[in-house]
Design an enzyme around this catalytic site. Structure first.
Site, mmCIF file in Angstrom:
data_model
loop_
_atom_site.group_PDB
_atom_site.id
_atom_site.type_symbol
_atom_site.label_atom_id
_atom_site.label_comp_id
_atom_site.label_asym_id
_atom_site.label_seq_id
_atom_site.Cartn_x
_atom_site.Cartn_y
_atom_site.Cartn_z
ATOM 1 C CB CYS A 282 36.227 84.968 -12.637
ATOM 2 S SG CYS A 282 37.596 84.002 -13.333
ATOM 3 C CG HIS B 292 35.968 88.292 -16.076
ATOM 4 N ND1 HIS B 292 36.321 88.770 -14.833
ATOM 5 C CD2 HIS B 292 36.663 87.133 -16.249
ATOM 6 C CE1 HIS B 292 37.205 87.948 -14.275
ATOM 7 N NE2 HIS B 292 37.417 86.942 -15.114
ATOM 8 C CD GLU C 51 34.647 91.828 -14.398
ATOM 9 O OE1 GLU C 51 35.717 91.256 -14.131
ATOM 10 O OE2 GLU C 51 33.567 91.198 -14.583
#
EC number: 6.3.5.3
Length: 230
Positions: free
Chosen positions: A85, A202, A204
């Protein structure tokens, strides 16, 4: 081995990245950008957030932090680097990868789950998937539209450096499946080395099973020792 997660003023996904890597038993530490890269760094995450408040251009100011010269040197030596990002914006601005990320076609901040098609399964970031596999990963950005001039885009495609594309659930691409207007539906690209990648979604945030899907685990496993010859 220790993955260094670089924290800039305005980073807000650094702790998320550390939690995800810890869950995967990958040693990781958050590093303040002014302190430089620790000598024991064997991997680098440039996390999401709003470094320097996204003033000037998203990622432009952080890209000029002295630590990014260290990151480029480490990347050239083969150290795995992943920009996520805002980290992808910083990665492009600092020359780790081609192109740039700019304002979404909608001109709005968009936070939603998207589908990504894995374009290659022979890189550290995608060896856990099959080519053509579709994964579910969230986005959260206002400047996520990938832009690149036509000549460099053609070279990027010819060199097979597109890592992920936005797609429908069945793997087909369409304007409706592209959340930000990125050229060629590109969501993630490789640098000159396959050990360097940036992506707007994302991973994660889809790693911990107690909070939802885990489709992002395979991307972060790129920091593990090589497997299957990759």
């Amino acid at each position: 081995m220790t993955v260094s997660i670089i924290r800039f003023g305005g980073s807000n996904c650094d702790r998320d990245a550390k939690r995800a890597l810890d869950y995967l038993d990958i040693d990781a530490e958050i590093v303040w950008h002014e302190d430089g890269l620790p000598e024991e760094t064997t991997g680098i995450v440039i996390p999401g957030g709003f470094s320097y408040g996204d003033y000037l251009r998203a990622g432009a100011m952080a890209a000029r932090s002295p630590i990014m010269a260290d990151v480029r040197e480490a990347a050239a030596a083969g150290v795995p680097v992943l920009g996520i990002c805002n980290g992808a914006q910083i990665g492009c601005e600092s020359g780790l990868t081609e192109g740039a990320f700019t304002t979404n076609e909608s001109a709005r901040f968009q936070c939603e789950h998207v589908h990504l098609r894995v374009e290659r399964d022979d890189t550290p970031w995608t060896v856990a998937y099959d080519e053509g596999e579709v994964i579910d990963v969230p986005i959260a950005h206002g400047e996520g539209r990938y832009e690149i001039d036509d000549d460099r885009l053609a070279a990027l495609e010819d060199e097979n450096r597109v890592l992920f594309r936005y797609c429908e659930e069945d793997g087909t691409t369409s304007p409706d499946a592209n959340p930000n207007g990125s050229k060629h539906d590109i969501a993630g690209v490789l640098g000159d080395r396959e050990s360097v990648a940036v992506l707007m979604p994302h991973p994660e945030r889809v790693t911990l099973p107690d909070v939802g899907p885990t489709d992002g685990q395979g991307i972060l496993r790129g920091f593990e020792p090589p497997r299957n010859g990759v």
